[in-house]
Design an enzyme around this catalytic site. Sequence first.
Site, PDB file in Angstrom:
ATOM      1  N   TYR A   1      -6.318  -1.796  -9.068  1.00 60.85           N
ATOM      2  CA  TYR A   1      -5.982  -0.744  -8.095  1.00 60.85           C
ATOM      3  C   TYR A   1      -5.130   0.334  -8.754  1.00 60.85           C
ATOM      4  CZ  TYR A   1      -7.708  -4.011  -4.492  1.00 60.85           C
ATOM      5  OH  TYR A   1      -8.479  -4.878  -3.737  1.00 60.85           O
TER       6      TYR A   1
HETATM    7  N1  LIG Z   1     -11.676  -8.112  -2.885  1.00 59.01           N
HETATM    8  C1  LIG Z   1     -12.277  -6.972  -2.868  1.00 59.01           C
HETATM    9  O1  LIG Z   1     -13.302  -6.772  -3.532  1.00 59.01           O
HETATM   10  C2  LIG Z   1     -11.741  -5.856  -2.025  1.00 59.01           C
HETATM   11  C3  LIG Z   1     -12.486  -4.704  -1.786  1.00 59.01           C
HETATM   12  C4  LIG Z   1     -11.925  -3.707  -0.973  1.00 59.01           C
HETATM   13  C5  LIG Z   1     -10.645  -3.871  -0.435  1.00 59.01           C
HETATM   14  N2  LIG Z   1      -9.944  -5.012  -0.716  1.00 59.01           N
HETATM   15  C6  LIG Z   1      -8.601  -5.253  -0.133  1.00 59.01           C
HETATM   16  O2  LIG Z   1      -8.702  -5.072   1.262  1.00 59.01           O
HETATM   17  C7  LIG Z   1      -7.752  -4.094   1.688  1.00 59.01           C
HETATM   18  C8  LIG Z   1      -8.296  -3.355   2.873  1.00 59.01           C
HETATM   19  O3  LIG Z   1      -9.517  -2.698   2.554  1.00 59.01           O
HETATM   20  P1  LIG Z   1      -9.931  -1.373   3.332  1.00 59.01           P
HETATM   21  O4  LIG Z   1      -8.913  -0.314   3.109  1.00 59.01           O
HETATM   22  O5  LIG Z   1     -11.331  -1.078   2.987  1.00 59.01           O
HETATM   23  O6  LIG Z   1      -9.801  -1.934   4.842  1.00 59.01           O
HETATM   24  P2  LIG Z   1      -9.959  -1.476   6.324  1.00 59.01           P
HETATM   25  O7  LIG Z   1      -8.665  -1.830   6.961  1.00 59.01           O
HETATM   26  O8  LIG Z   1     -11.219  -2.038   6.862  1.00 59.01           O
HETATM   27  O9  LIG Z   1     -10.158   0.099   6.320  1.00 59.01           O
HETATM   28  C9  LIG Z   1      -9.147   1.006   6.039  1.00 59.01           C
HETATM   29  C10 LIG Z   1      -9.505   2.301   6.740  1.00 59.01           C
HETATM   30  O10 LIG Z   1      -9.323   2.104   8.147  1.00 59.01           O
HETATM   31  C11 LIG Z   1      -8.474   3.112   8.649  1.00 59.01           C
HETATM   32  N3  LIG Z   1      -7.597   2.581   9.693  1.00 59.01           N
HETATM   33  C12 LIG Z   1      -6.850   1.463   9.656  1.00 59.01           C
HETATM   34  N4  LIG Z   1      -6.153   1.328  10.803  1.00 59.01           N
HETATM   35  C13 LIG Z   1      -6.473   2.391  11.577  1.00 59.01           C
HETATM   36  C14 LIG Z   1      -6.086   2.834  12.862  1.00 59.01           C
HETATM   37  N5  LIG Z   1      -5.232   2.141  13.597  1.00 59.01           N
HETATM   38  N6  LIG Z   1      -6.618   3.984  13.335  1.00 59.01           N
HETATM   39  C15 LIG Z   1      -7.503   4.704  12.601  1.00 59.01           C
HETATM   40  N7  LIG Z   1      -7.908   4.337  11.380  1.00 59.01           N
HETATM   41  C16 LIG Z   1      -7.388   3.198  10.863  1.00 59.01           C
HETATM   42  C17 LIG Z   1      -7.638   3.560   7.470  1.00 59.01           C
HETATM   43  O11 LIG Z   1      -7.222   4.889   7.685  1.00 59.01           O
HETATM   44  P3  LIG Z   1      -5.658   5.266   7.489  1.00 59.01           P
HETATM   45  O12 LIG Z   1      -5.388   5.170   6.034  1.00 59.01           O
HETATM   46  O13 LIG Z   1      -5.576   6.644   8.058  1.00 59.01           O
HETATM   47  O14 LIG Z   1      -4.891   4.252   8.292  1.00 59.01           O
HETATM   48  C18 LIG Z   1      -8.623   3.451   6.315  1.00 59.01           C
HETATM   49  O15 LIG Z   1      -9.408   4.617   6.212  1.00 59.01           O
HETATM   50  C19 LIG Z   1      -7.472  -3.266   0.445  1.00 59.01           C
HETATM   51  O16 LIG Z   1      -6.226  -2.594   0.501  1.00 59.01           O
HETATM   52  C20 LIG Z   1      -7.512  -4.323  -0.623  1.00 59.01           C
HETATM   53  O17 LIG Z   1      -6.274  -5.009  -0.673  1.00 59.01           O
HETATM   54  C21 LIG Z   1     -10.465  -5.992  -1.501  1.00 59.01           C
END
Ligand SMILES: NC(=O)c1ccc[n+]([C@@H]2O[C@H](COP(=O)([O-])OP(=O)(O)OC[C@H]3O[C@@H](n4cnc5c(N)ncnc54)[C@H](OP(=O)(O)O)[C@@H]3O)[C@@H](O)[C@H]2O)c1
Length: 324
Positions: free
Chosen positions: A57
């Site tokens: 990251y």
């Molecule tokens: N193992 C793997 O291969 C892998 C891959 C991807 C991710 N990850 C892990 O999973 C974590 C989460 O992944 P992700 O960021 O894709 O997850 P996610 O929580 O599904 O999506 C994040 C998105 O949702 C939005 N969001 C969240 N809460 C919200 C709300 N209350 N209202 C409006 N929009 C909202 C965020 O916008 P805002 O920023 O505006 O809140 C962001 O654009 C990463 O940080 C990482 O640690 C792991």
Amino acid sequence: MEYTTLGSTGMEVSKICLGCMSFGSDREWMLDEGESHDLIERAIELGVNFFDTANVYSAGESESILGDVLAEYDRDEQVVATKVRFPGADDHRNARGLSRKTVEQELANSLDRLGMETVDLYQIHRWDYDTPIETTLRALDDAVRRGQVRHVGASSMWAYQFQRALAISDREGLARFETMQNLYHLTYREEEREMLPLCDREDVGVIPWSPLGAGYLARPHEEFTSTTRGVHENENAEVPYDEGAGSQEINERVQELAADYGVTMAQIGMAWHFENEYTTAPILGTSSVEHLEEAVEALEIDLSASDMAYLEEPYEPVPVYGHE
Ligand SMILES: NC(=O)c1ccc[n+]([C@@H]2O[C@H](COP(=O)([O-])OP(=O)(O)OC[C@H]3O[C@@H](n4cnc5c(N)ncnc54)[C@H](OP(=O)(O)O)[C@@H]3O)[C@@H](O)[C@H]2O)c1
């Protein structure tokens, strides 16, 4: 905050894990150091004690930022997870993969950036087709015995691979994977076929990534590309948030229930995980303190069995994503 036990580790973790992929400077939607500090500090104030980062990251920046903030708190209270498989700060041939050399080097680099002697959970970020899993498991087990790692986990892979790794650890008396970090949300439920029942049977903690479909479940589908992150996800569409024939309908049902409960769509998306039989703790990705607070408030929503069925009903199978 509510807490739960992380699989067979016995560690007590908050039911929301804070995803740290949004910290650093890799992409324009990420938070800089100061903003990341504010978000992590608020998360701790709200009772979050579980953090997920990775060497990859922002090329290690995320680990450094997380380590800097946690240094100001009681380290013993925090459960810190990081990963290896993709390159960290250095991108060379032996910075990627799961060979003993890579695992040992990248673990040392991660600990250095985190400013910690031990990481609570060390995860393999994907399968490595070029290294026998026995080699990786031995390298991980040695790290556990050296005291650099407390528990080991894995991320997205085929269920047959995960089962094989578990069987080898058991046969050889090596540290076994105790967590699975896989792609799982209302519009991507392929993991329910094999991986999740396997995790359930093996007492493996399930910590889904992109629990809100990278934001698809947080706003009406026609507005998905209204944010910089949404545009990025849409262009790089590796994640099948809207691939399924039923995805738009699910998105609309999330809107409907959000209106009924007087909450936001994201809160319904999170509440589905809290009610779900498989999820231990979803890994929320957010760059906003308000959104983090919303996720914590969502712990108070009790979706009924009929709400759960209503949200799930339109789902239709989609191609498998998230791993090779
Ligand atoms: N193992 C793997 O291969 C892998 C891959 C991807 C991710 N990850 C892990 O999973 C974590 C989460 O992944 P992700 O960021 O894709 O997850 P996610 O929580 O599904 O999506 C994040 C998105 O949702 C939005 N969001 C969240 N809460 C919200 C709300 N209350 N209202 C409006 N929009 C909202 C965020 O916008 P805002 O920023 O505006 O809140 C962001 O654009 C990463 O940080 C990482 O640690 C792991």
